[in-house]
Scaffold this motif. Structure first.
Motif, PDB file in Angstrom:
ATOM      1  N   THR B  35      49.338   8.556 -28.750  1.00  0.00           N
ATOM      2  CA  THR B  35      48.185   8.784 -29.625  1.00  0.00           C
ATOM      3  C   THR B  35      47.125   9.656 -28.963  1.00  0.00           C
ATOM      4  N   ALA B  36      47.047   9.598 -27.642  1.00  0.00           N
ATOM      5  CA  ALA B  36      45.967  10.315 -26.959  1.00  0.00           C
ATOM      6  C   ALA B  36      46.296  11.794 -26.804  1.00  0.00           C
ATOM      7  N   ALA B  37      45.255  12.561 -26.482  1.00  0.00           N
ATOM      8  CA  ALA B  37      45.435  14.000 -26.320  1.00  0.00           C
ATOM      9  C   ALA B  37      46.057  14.340 -24.970  1.00  0.00           C
ATOM     10  N   GLN B  38      45.888  13.449 -23.985  1.00  0.00           N
ATOM     11  CA  GLN B  38      46.483  13.695 -22.666  1.00  0.00           C
ATOM     12  C   GLN B  38      47.056  12.395 -22.123  1.00  0.00           C
ATOM     13  N   PRO B  39      48.051  12.467 -21.226  1.00  0.00           N
ATOM     14  CA  PRO B  39      48.755  11.257 -20.811  1.00  0.00           C
ATOM     15  C   PRO B  39      47.894  10.366 -19.916  1.00  0.00           C
ATOM     16  N   GLY B  40      48.344   9.100 -19.761  1.00  0.00           N
ATOM     17  CA  GLY B  40      47.645   8.161 -18.893  1.00  0.00           C
ATOM     18  C   GLY B  40      47.359   6.823 -19.548  1.00  0.00           C
ATOM     19  N   GLY B  41      47.333   6.814 -20.888  1.00  0.00           N
ATOM     20  CA  GLY B  41      47.078   5.554 -21.582  1.00  0.00           C
ATOM     21  C   GLY B  41      45.653   5.079 -21.362  1.00  0.00           C
ATOM     22  N   GLN B  42      45.422   3.792 -21.651  1.00  0.00           N
ATOM     23  CA  GLN B  42      44.084   3.229 -21.431  1.00  0.00           C
ATOM     24  C   GLN B  42      43.799   3.110 -19.941  1.00  0.00           C
ATOM     25  N   TYR B  43      44.830   2.775 -19.180  1.00  0.00           N
ATOM     26  CA  TYR B  43      44.616   2.449 -17.772  1.00  0.00           C
ATOM     27  C   TYR B  43      44.207   3.677 -16.972  1.00  0.00           C
ATOM     28  N   TRP B  44      44.875   4.769 -17.241  1.00  0.00           N
ATOM     29  CA  TRP B  44      44.550   6.009 -16.517  1.00  0.00           C
ATOM     30  C   TRP B  44      43.811   6.975 -17.427  1.00  0.00           C
ATOM     31  N   ARG B  45      43.014   6.445 -18.314  1.00  0.00           N
ATOM     32  CA  ARG B  45      42.237   7.321 -19.189  1.00  0.00           C
ATOM     33  C   ARG B  45      41.278   8.153 -18.331  1.00  0.00           C
ATOM     34  N   HIS B  46      41.178   9.423 -18.612  1.00  0.00           N
ATOM     35  CA  HIS B  46      40.306  10.288 -17.819  1.00  0.00           C
ATOM     36  C   HIS B  46      39.716  11.378 -18.699  1.00  0.00           C
ATOM     37  N   TYR B  47      38.706  12.021 -18.164  1.00  0.00           N
ATOM     38  CA  TYR B  47      37.981  13.038 -18.909  1.00  0.00           C
ATOM     39  C   TYR B  47      38.887  14.212 -19.259  1.00  0.00           C
ATOM     40  N   ASP B  48      38.510  14.921 -20.307  1.00  0.00           N
ATOM     41  CA  ASP B  48      39.221  16.116 -20.755  1.00  0.00           C
ATOM     42  C   ASP B  48      39.617  16.995 -19.557  1.00  0.00           C
ATOM     43  N   GLU B  49      40.929  17.157 -19.376  1.00  0.00           N
ATOM     44  CA  GLU B  49      41.428  17.826 -18.169  1.00  0.00           C
ATOM     45  C   GLU B  49      41.009  19.296 -18.071  1.00  0.00           C
ATOM     46  N   THR B  50      40.678  19.879 -19.210  1.00  0.00           N
ATOM     47  CA  THR B  50      40.286  21.288 -19.144  1.00  0.00           C
ATOM     48  C   THR B  50      38.888  21.441 -18.542  1.00  0.00           C
ATOM     49  N   HIS B  51      38.178  20.303 -18.394  1.00  0.00           N
ATOM     50  CA  HIS B  51      36.866  20.322 -17.754  1.00  0.00           C
ATOM     51  C   HIS B  51      36.796  19.267 -16.661  1.00  0.00           C
ATOM     52  N   ALA B  52      37.861  19.152 -15.902  1.00  0.00           N
ATOM     53  CA  ALA B  52      37.972  18.061 -14.925  1.00  0.00           C
ATOM     54  C   ALA B  52      37.031  18.256 -13.740  1.00  0.00           C
ATOM     55  N   ARG B  53      36.636  17.098 -13.164  1.00  0.00           N
ATOM     56  CA  ARG B  53      35.896  17.088 -11.899  1.00  0.00           C
ATOM     57  C   ARG B  53      36.610  16.103 -10.982  1.00  0.00           C
ATOM     58  N   PRO B  54      36.488  16.318  -9.673  1.00  0.00           N
ATOM     59  CA  PRO B  54      37.176  15.414  -8.739  1.00  0.00           C
ATOM     60  C   PRO B  54      36.774  13.949  -8.954  1.00  0.00           C
ATOM     61  N   ALA B  55      35.509  13.705  -9.368  1.00  0.00           N
ATOM     62  CA  ALA B  55      35.037  12.322  -9.509  1.00  0.00           C
ATOM     63  C   ALA B  55      35.711  11.588 -10.663  1.00  0.00           C
ATOM     64  N   ASP B  56      36.410  12.310 -11.539  1.00  0.00           N
ATOM     65  CA  ASP B  56      37.022  11.654 -12.685  1.00  0.00           C
ATOM     66  C   ASP B  56      38.071  10.631 -12.283  1.00  0.00           C
ATOM     67  N   ARG B  57      38.594  10.752 -11.088  1.00  0.00           N
ATOM     68  CA  ARG B  57      39.604   9.794 -10.654  1.00  0.00           C
ATOM     69  C   ARG B  57      38.962   8.557 -10.041  1.00  0.00           C
ATOM     70  N   ALA B  58      37.625   8.582  -9.880  1.00  0.00           N
ATOM     71  CA  ALA B  58      36.945   7.463  -9.234  1.00  0.00           C
ATOM     72  C   ALA B  58      37.192   6.188 -10.021  1.00  0.00           C
ATOM     73  N   GLY B  59      37.441   5.107  -9.317  1.00  0.00           N
ATOM     74  CA  GLY B  59      37.633   3.824  -9.975  1.00  0.00           C
ATOM     75  C   GLY B  59      39.034   3.632 -10.520  1.00  0.00           C
ATOM     76  N   HIS B  60      39.854   4.668 -10.498  1.00  0.00           N
ATOM     77  CA  HIS B  60      41.221   4.523 -10.987  1.00  0.00           C
ATOM     78  C   HIS B  60      42.131   4.002  -9.894  1.00  0.00           C
ATOM     79  N   HIS B  61      42.826   2.915 -10.198  1.00  0.00           N
ATOM     80  CA  HIS B  61      43.817   2.388  -9.255  1.00  0.00           C
ATOM     81  C   HIS B  61      45.133   3.095  -9.487  1.00  0.00           C
ATOM     82  N   GLY B  62      45.860   3.277  -8.428  1.00  0.00           N
ATOM     83  CA  GLY B  62      47.178   3.881  -8.551  1.00  0.00           C
ATOM     84  C   GLY B  62      47.132   5.309  -9.080  1.00  0.00           C
ATOM     85  N   TRP B  63      46.032   6.021  -8.771  1.00  0.00           N
ATOM     86  CA  TRP B  63      45.904   7.385  -9.293  1.00  0.00           C
ATOM     87  C   TRP B  63      47.023   8.274  -8.789  1.00  0.00           C
TER      88      TRP B  63
END
Lengths: 383, 491
Positions: B35-63
């Motif tokens: 259903t989402a526009a980019q992969p990862g599901g709820q658990y690895w939900r992250h900001y729009d990859e076309t405007h990514a920042r390194p901090a977007d992975r913060a708080g993600h386990h198993g990144w």
């Protein structure tokens, strides 16, 4: 206590029968193998119609039921969302309009209020209706109820008059004194009674079978689509295409769909009606729901982008001659039937219950029950 | 006719990504629907990859697990081995006479249109995940009250803190993840209200030992909670949420094991309340296909899967939260295992040692999940002191008192009949939010624990999501397949 009457089935017909029996002074026990209104009563649209019936005994029963709904039960109408919304039947072609005119003329002769409408008048009744319709008819008597609330409240009223309602209690056999039926057996114990009323709907043939008599009630499957809630007044009446009347009366086993579209008190729009004889198959038919959606859109183009939230299916209790089975069964004295109302059980339940109660106490019935006699079927129609 | 895939994987979260990548690597032709526009599901939900920042992975386990799966997905897509359909929602699954699965797809909020209206597959791996379980509490319909997962999604998917001063309440370690995430984003977290006892979820030695990574996770949360001075209040629940047009405060109370208040209420001023009582697996699609279900330790309805993730329905494999809520690491293992089992069932060469290792990992993960569920139950008496005016079903505005009257006066003593007579679960969300609560309330009044029969009627949906009638109309003239639950679902 020994009950005067055991009612088998807590759907609308059983509930109405139990209610009117308690009004007539009978001690009533209702036994139901599932929950209140868990069968076909929870799978319909809540139709209280005269418009879809041709002249004959079923129309007589429908007109009689109109009186019972509007007089005997009037004070409770709000409890079950009784809405005298009126029915609008539409025809796409000149030929369709011509046969509809013939039908309304016959119905008027029987006492139905049926008003012929021309093409231009249709949209005064339903602003969103397709402009490509040739004409129609309006039936002010057609009404709608929420059928599960009907059953639940009639049972509540019956309980207040001393009836017992035992759900999750399946009838496994009958008590007999010779040929006579004197109660039912259940896993929770025997329930002796002066009479037993078989109101088991689509499963009434099985219950009759336990008493050794044959009643030809068969399932006729139908699907309904339910839309997202819409603003009040989006669809004001029960609206259906004229071919619906023919489909109701048909005995064809194959899939038939004719569009039936109406709003509900909850704001949702219900879209029926499909008919097919496929036994108790609960498989979702993409052909059936696809046809329902397509035909509803043809009637109301604005429905195209409206979302359906769910679909449900049910099994109408169908008899080969499309008439219900109502009355005592001479083949098993003490056994009575009130079943086989096909798709009209909700609307006909009120009249059926009152007539059954009249007959049970040995009085004259307001309507002759002979056309509904359980023994009327020819051998080849019996299961 | 659309092309026939060897397998359709539904869901591109931890389980679905792992399953899709593994199945494709085994040589199967895969369609991955999400259903989402980019992969990862709820658990690895992250900001729009076309405007990514390194901090977007913060708080993600198993990144790193995610990025590795992601790279394999991209490679397998490039090689034409995975057909990836983001922004597509399956609204109906039926089965053709020869056993193929027909999936009907509709657009989601992530897409304006769909690339495919339907796909056909010989096998199905369902990884639909779940959503926050909610328990009604007075005032929970006020703006400013969100699910814990919703707060998290706004943070990770949109870099948006949902308020300035928050209470995070419910039960389980996920509350810590949300609270520390909010604090890192600059939100003042007035309290984490945990309904159960201190660190219960770390105390089960068997469970905790079987998943060593979890200890590290817990230590990290503890450090963050300390750094941000977030009060962690155990045996504490939100009794009421106050506010006129939006949240202004919550009333917190200490409770005993059954959820009975043991002290006076304390009012805490907040503009954000995040509520989470664990998760409810999304079972629309497996139930549509008639898969057997069971009640898990946490009280959720889950799909019964064997030790190779096979459901009771031939050709249907299920992985991730739908077989029991257990977190991302377990979901990844289950997704891999499902794909390997499918490949083996289709006669592809399989590495038995790998399958064995994955089965071990799944077993240990399940044990940890069960220990966690036992430590973090919804308090059994949570509904006992709800005022009659508490809204239970928000779509249809059905109150606790409405349910009580249907139960007492109308004989609606089971969840399905309650739904028929009082309308909880009949609205837009079709019982996703109130289904668990309604089933639990019916069972509580009946003096018994919830059963599969309580849960199933409100988890079953004839259409997985609301869908425009024109898309249903497009089905006309085609053959059939899914199964409806008993009875109607009448209006």
């Amino acid at each position: 206590m020994t009950a005067d009457l055991v009612v088998v089935g807590a759907g609308v017909v059983g509930a109405a029968s139990a209610y009117f029996a308690t009004l007539a002074g009978l001690r009533v026990v209702v036994v139901e193998r599932g929950a209140v209104a868990g069968g076909t009563s929870s799978a319909g649209e809540g139709n209280v119609l005269v418009s879809d019936k041709e002249a004959g005994p079923e129309l007589d029963l429908a007109l009689y039921s109109q009186r019972v709904w509007r007089e005997d039960l009037a004070e409770h109408g709000d409890r079950w969302e009784f809405e005298s919304k009126g029915g609008l039947v539409v025809a796409a072609s000149a030929e369709g309009v011509a046969s509809l005119r013939e039908l309304t003329a016959h119905q008027r002769a029987c006492g139905v209020d049926a008003r012929d409408l021309g093409h231009a008048e249709l949209r005064d009744y339903e602003p969103h209706l397709s402009p490509h319709l040739a004409g129609g008819a309006f039936y002010p008597q057609d009404a709608q109820v929420q059928p599960m609330l009907v059953a639940a409240h009639l049972l509540r009223l019956a309980r207040e008059r001393g009836a017992q309602v035992r759900t999750h209690t399946e009838v496994t056999g009958f008590l007999r004194a010779g040929a006579r039926v004197t109660g039912v057996r259940t896993p929770a114990g025997d329930v002796p009674a002066g009479a037993v009323l078989n109101a088991a709907g689509t499963w009434a043939g099985d219950v009759a079978g336990l008493a050794g008599v044959r009643v030809p009630v068969l399932p006729r499957r139908g699907f309904i689509l339910v839309t997202q809630p819409m603003p009040p007044g989006t669809i004001r009446h029960k609206v259906y295409a004229a071919e619906y009347v023919g489909d109701v009366a048909s005995s064809d086993a194959a899939l038939q769909t004719s569009p039936v579209v109406e709003g509900t008190a909850a704001g949702t729009i219900l879209i029926g009606a499909s008919r097919e004889r496929v036994g108790f198959d609960r498989t979702v038919s993409t052909a059936a729901i696809g046809a329902l959606a397509a035909r509803a859109i043809a009637l109301f183009p604005m429905l195209r982008t409206v979302r359906a939230m769910r679909t449900y299916l049910g099994f109408r209790p169908y008899c080969p001659d499309h008439l219900p089975v109502i009355g005592p069964d001479a083949r098993a004295p003490g056994l009575w039937h009130a079943c086989g109302h096909e798709g009209a059980g909700v609307g006909l339940s009120a009249g059926t219950g009152k007539l059954v109660a009249q007959a049970l106490v040995g009085g004259r019935t307001d309507l002759d029950l002979a056309p509904f006699a359980p023994e009327r079927f020819a051998e080849e129609d019996l299961p | 006719m659309p092309p026939v895939h060897d397998v359709a994987v539904v869901g591109a979260g931890p389980a679905g990504l792992a399953a899709a990548v593994e199945a494709a690597a085994s040589g199967l032709a895969v369609a991955l629907v999400d259903t989402a526009a980019q992969p990862g599901g709820q658990y690895w939900r992250h900001y729009d990859e076309t405007h990514a920042r390194p901090a977007d992975r913060a708080g993600h386990h198993g990144w790193r697990t995610f990025t590795a799966l992601r790279e394999r997905l991209d490679a397998l897509r490039a090689a034409g081995r995975i057909r990836y359909l983001p922004g597509h929602q399956v609204w109906l699954v039926t089965r053709s006479a020869d056993g193929e699965f027909d999936l009907r797809l509709t657009a989601t909020t992530a897409t304006a249109s769909v690339a495919a209206r339907s796909i056909v597959a010989r096998a199905l791996i369902l990884c639909p995940g779940g959503h926050d379980r909610q328990l009604p509490v007075p005032g929970w319909e006020l703006p400013g009250v969100l699910t814990a997962g919703g707060v998290q999604a706004l943070l990770t998917g949109h870099r948006t803190p949902a308020g300035r001063r928050a209470v995070v309440a419910g039960t389980g370690p996920f509350l810590l993840s949300v609270a520390t995430g909010l604090a890192e984003a600059g939100v003042t977290v007035a309290a984490v209200a945990e309904a159960n006892g201190v660190g219960g979820w770390l105390r089960d030695p068997l469970g905790a030992l079987s998943a060593p990574g979890k200890g590290v996770e817990a230590a990290r949360y503890a450090a963050l909670m300390a750094r941000h001075r977030i009060p962690y209040r155990t045996r504490t629940v939100v009794r009421e949420i106050l506010g006129r047009d939006r949240v202004e405060a919550v009333r917190l109370a200490r409770v005993d094991r059954d959820g009975r208040a043991t002290g006076p209420d304390e009012e805490v001023a907040v503009d954000l309340v995040a509520l989470g009582w664990g998760f409810t697996p999304a079972l629309e699609l497996p139930l549509m296909l008639g898969a057997a279900t069971a009640r898990d330790v946490d009280g959720s309805l889950v799909v019964v899967a064997d030790d190779l993730q096979r459901s009771s329905v031939d050709g249907l494999y299920v992985a991730g939260e739908a077989t029991g809520v257990g977190g991302a690491a377990l979901a990844v293992a289950e997704g891999r295992l499902a794909a390997l089992a499918l490949a083996a069932d289709r006669g592809r060469p399989a590495d038995p040692a790998r399958t064995r290792r994955l089965r071990g990992r799944v077993r240990r993960g399940r044990r940890f999940a069960a220990a966690m569920h036992r430590a973090c139950p919804a308090p059994p008496g949570w509904s006992d002191r709800l005022p009659d005016t508490t809204v239970v079903c928000r779509c249809e505005e059905v109150s606790y008192g409405d349910l009580r009257r249907a139960y007492d006066d109308l004989g609606a003593t089971d969840a399905r009949t309650l739904k028929m007579l009082a309308r909880p679960g009949m609205g837009w969300c079709q019982g996703r939010v109130c289904g668990y609560a309604t089933a639990a309330i019916a069972a509580r009044w009946g003096g018994r624990a919830t059963t599969v029969d309580d849960l199933r009627p409100l988890a079953t949906r004839s259409l997985a999501v609301p869908v425009p009638l024109e898309e249903i109309a497009a089905l006309a003239g085609e053959p059939a397949g899914a199964t409806e639950e008993e009875g109607g679902d009448g209006e």
